[in-house]
Design a protein around this motif. Sequence first.
Motif, PDB file in Angstrom:
ATOM      1  N   LEU A 103     -38.102 -63.696 -13.520  1.00 36.94           N
ATOM      2  CA  LEU A 103     -38.845 -64.569 -12.616  1.00 36.94           C
ATOM      3  C   LEU A 103     -39.046 -65.966 -13.182  1.00 36.94           C
ATOM      4  N   VAL A 104     -39.186 -66.929 -12.285  1.00 34.72           N
ATOM      5  CA  VAL A 104     -39.593 -68.281 -12.659  1.00 34.72           C
ATOM      6  C   VAL A 104     -41.054 -68.451 -12.261  1.00 34.72           C
ATOM      7  N   GLU A 105     -41.678 -69.561 -12.686  1.00 33.06           N
ATOM      8  CA  GLU A 105     -43.082 -69.808 -12.349  1.00 33.06           C
ATOM      9  C   GLU A 105     -43.284 -69.729 -10.841  1.00 33.06           C
ATOM     10  N   PRO A 106     -44.439 -69.255 -10.435  1.00 39.69           N
ATOM     11  CA  PRO A 106     -44.676 -69.106  -8.989  1.00 39.69           C
ATOM     12  C   PRO A 106     -44.840 -70.446  -8.284  1.00 39.69           C
ATOM     13  N   THR A 107     -44.487 -70.456  -7.000  1.00 42.03           N
ATOM     14  CA  THR A 107     -44.758 -71.593  -6.136  1.00 42.03           C
ATOM     15  C   THR A 107     -45.819 -71.167  -5.134  1.00 42.03           C
ATOM     16  N   VAL A 108     -46.489 -72.142  -4.551  1.00 46.23           N
ATOM     17  CA  VAL A 108     -47.628 -71.856  -3.669  1.00 46.23           C
ATOM     18  C   VAL A 108     -47.423 -72.526  -2.321  1.00 46.23           C
ATOM     19  N   THR A 109     -47.772 -71.796  -1.270  1.00 44.59           N
ATOM     20  CA  THR A 109     -47.971 -72.388   0.043  1.00 44.59           C
ATOM     21  C   THR A 109     -49.410 -72.065   0.410  1.00 44.59           C
ATOM     22  N   ALA A 110     -50.245 -73.102   0.481  1.00 47.16           N
ATOM     23  CA  ALA A 110     -51.678 -72.887   0.720  1.00 47.16           C
ATOM     24  C   ALA A 110     -52.164 -73.789   1.840  1.00 47.16           C
ATOM     25  N   GLY A 111     -53.185 -73.300   2.525  1.00 38.61           N
ATOM     26  CA  GLY A 111     -53.811 -74.078   3.573  1.00 38.61           C
ATOM     27  C   GLY A 111     -54.917 -74.957   3.017  1.00 38.61           C
ATOM     28  N   PRO A 112     -55.608 -75.691   3.886  1.00 41.53           N
ATOM     29  CA  PRO A 112     -56.670 -76.591   3.426  1.00 41.53           C
ATOM     30  C   PRO A 112     -57.865 -75.862   2.811  1.00 41.53           C
ATOM     31  N   ASP A 113     -58.024 -74.570   3.133  1.00 43.41           N
ATOM     32  CA  ASP A 113     -59.130 -73.807   2.561  1.00 43.41           C
ATOM     33  C   ASP A 113     -58.801 -73.225   1.194  1.00 43.41           C
ATOM     34  N   GLY A 114     -57.570 -73.469   0.695  1.00 43.01           N
ATOM     35  CA  GLY A 114     -57.174 -72.986  -0.622  1.00 43.01           C
ATOM     36  C   GLY A 114     -56.562 -71.600  -0.623  1.00 43.01           C
ATOM     37  N   GLY A 116     -53.726 -69.035   0.092  1.00 42.55           N
ATOM     38  CA  GLY A 116     -52.296 -69.200   0.288  1.00 42.55           C
ATOM     39  C   GLY A 116     -51.501 -68.052  -0.269  1.00 42.55           C
ATOM     40  N   ASP A 117     -50.202 -68.223  -0.256  1.00 38.88           N
ATOM     41  CA  ASP A 117     -49.268 -67.213  -0.744  1.00 38.88           C
ATOM     42  C   ASP A 117     -48.604 -67.719  -2.015  1.00 38.88           C
ATOM     43  N   LEU A 118     -48.445 -66.822  -2.974  1.00 40.35           N
ATOM     44  CA  LEU A 118     -47.700 -67.112  -4.193  1.00 40.35           C
ATOM     45  C   LEU A 118     -46.314 -66.491  -4.064  1.00 40.35           C
ATOM     46  N   PHE A 119     -45.282 -67.255  -4.391  1.00 33.42           N
ATOM     47  CA  PHE A 119     -43.910 -66.766  -4.350  1.00 33.42           C
ATOM     48  C   PHE A 119     -43.332 -66.813  -5.761  1.00 33.42           C
ATOM     49  N   PHE A 120     -42.844 -65.682  -6.216  1.00 31.37           N
ATOM     50  CA  PHE A 120     -42.166 -65.581  -7.501  1.00 31.37           C
ATOM     51  C   PHE A 120     -40.695 -65.345  -7.193  1.00 31.37           C
ATOM     52  N   PHE A 121     -39.821 -66.263  -7.622  1.00 34.27           N
ATOM     53  CA  PHE A 121     -38.401 -66.141  -7.333  1.00 34.27           C
ATOM     54  C   PHE A 121     -37.667 -65.635  -8.563  1.00 34.27           C
ATOM     55  N   GLY A 122     -36.733 -64.737  -8.337  1.00 33.74           N
ATOM     56  CA  GLY A 122     -35.945 -64.183  -9.430  1.00 33.74           C
ATOM     57  C   GLY A 122     -34.639 -63.618  -8.932  1.00 33.74           C
ATOM     58  N   ALA A 123     -33.928 -62.968  -9.843  1.00 37.15           N
ATOM     59  CA  ALA A 123     -32.616 -62.411  -9.522  1.00 37.15           C
ATOM     60  C   ALA A 123     -32.695 -61.325  -8.451  1.00 37.15           C
ATOM     61  N   ASP A 124     -33.804 -60.609  -8.387  1.00 36.17           N
ATOM     62  CA  ASP A 124     -33.959 -59.526  -7.415  1.00 36.17           C
ATOM     63  C   ASP A 124     -34.519 -59.999  -6.082  1.00 36.17           C
ATOM     64  N   GLY A 125     -34.647 -61.308  -5.901  1.00 31.52           N
ATOM     65  CA  GLY A 125     -35.207 -61.856  -4.677  1.00 31.52           C
ATOM     66  C   GLY A 125     -36.656 -62.246  -4.881  1.00 31.52           C
ATOM     67  N   PRO A 126     -37.279 -62.817  -3.862  1.00 31.59           N
ATOM     68  CA  PRO A 126     -38.659 -63.283  -4.020  1.00 31.59           C
ATOM     69  C   PRO A 126     -39.670 -62.132  -3.968  1.00 31.59           C
ATOM     70  N   GLU A 133     -56.989 -66.087  -2.617  1.00 31.09           N
ATOM     71  CA  GLU A 133     -58.053 -67.095  -2.700  1.00 31.09           C
ATOM     72  C   GLU A 133     -57.718 -68.080  -3.819  1.00 31.09           C
ATOM     73  N   ASP A 134     -57.936 -69.362  -3.575  1.00 29.87           N
ATOM     74  CA  ASP A 134     -57.711 -70.406  -4.573  1.00 29.87           C
ATOM     75  C   ASP A 134     -56.333 -70.257  -5.219  1.00 29.87           C
ATOM     76  N   ALA A 135     -55.319 -70.243  -4.380  1.00 25.48           N
ATOM     77  CA  ALA A 135     -53.950 -69.943  -4.805  1.00 25.48           C
ATOM     78  C   ALA A 135     -53.422 -70.912  -5.863  1.00 25.48           C
ATOM     79  N   HIS A 136     -53.784 -72.179  -5.776  1.00 25.79           N
ATOM     80  CA  HIS A 136     -53.307 -73.149  -6.768  1.00 25.79           C
ATOM     81  C   HIS A 136     -53.876 -72.844  -8.153  1.00 25.79           C
ATOM     82  N   ARG A 137     -55.144 -72.475  -8.230  1.00 26.38           N
ATOM     83  CA  ARG A 137     -55.768 -72.136  -9.510  1.00 26.38           C
ATOM     84  C   ARG A 137     -55.105 -70.899 -10.106  1.00 26.38           C
TER      85      ARG A 137
END
Length: 151
Positions: A103-114, A116-126, A133-137
């Motif tokens: 896996l590589v470091e996770p990416t975030v898609t979050a709304g204004p309330d914080g 969101g979803d964390l996505f971990f991408f790797g060889a086996d797919g996401p 809660e507080d996905a960026h943190r």
Amino acid sequence: MGTLSPGDVVVWSGAPRRGPVFAPGTGKLLAIPGVGVVLVVLAYFFLPDVFWLCMLITLWGLVESVGLPLVRAFTLRRTVYTVTDQRLLISTGIQRSTSRANLVEPTVTAGPDGVGDLFFFGADGPVRFRNIEDAHRVRDLIAESWADDPA
């Protein structure tokens, strides 16, 4: 395979935030059951040849607008996510494990309330952690931990 090993160090653990099952703006016009019922009634009286087509559209609308959100809410209610120094664990009654080495470091898609979803991408797919809660943190915590201890 899906349980914690004695050498695993837990970096973060959490569960999806519970929210409304039927959020506004998620339905499509044909996915609204009321529209399907109106189509069936009109087809029954005015176009009997397409009555069955209208019934299928209504059933599809019920599944899209009621069935899928209920299944998703039921699944997320029992879900627990765990990130260790070695792998990701997702428990929904059945435990799945993904090695961190893929896996590589996770990416975030979050709304204004914080939330969101964390996505971990790797060889086996996401791998996706939903409604965190507080996905960026959480992403920063995981990235910092993984940077200190490369796999």
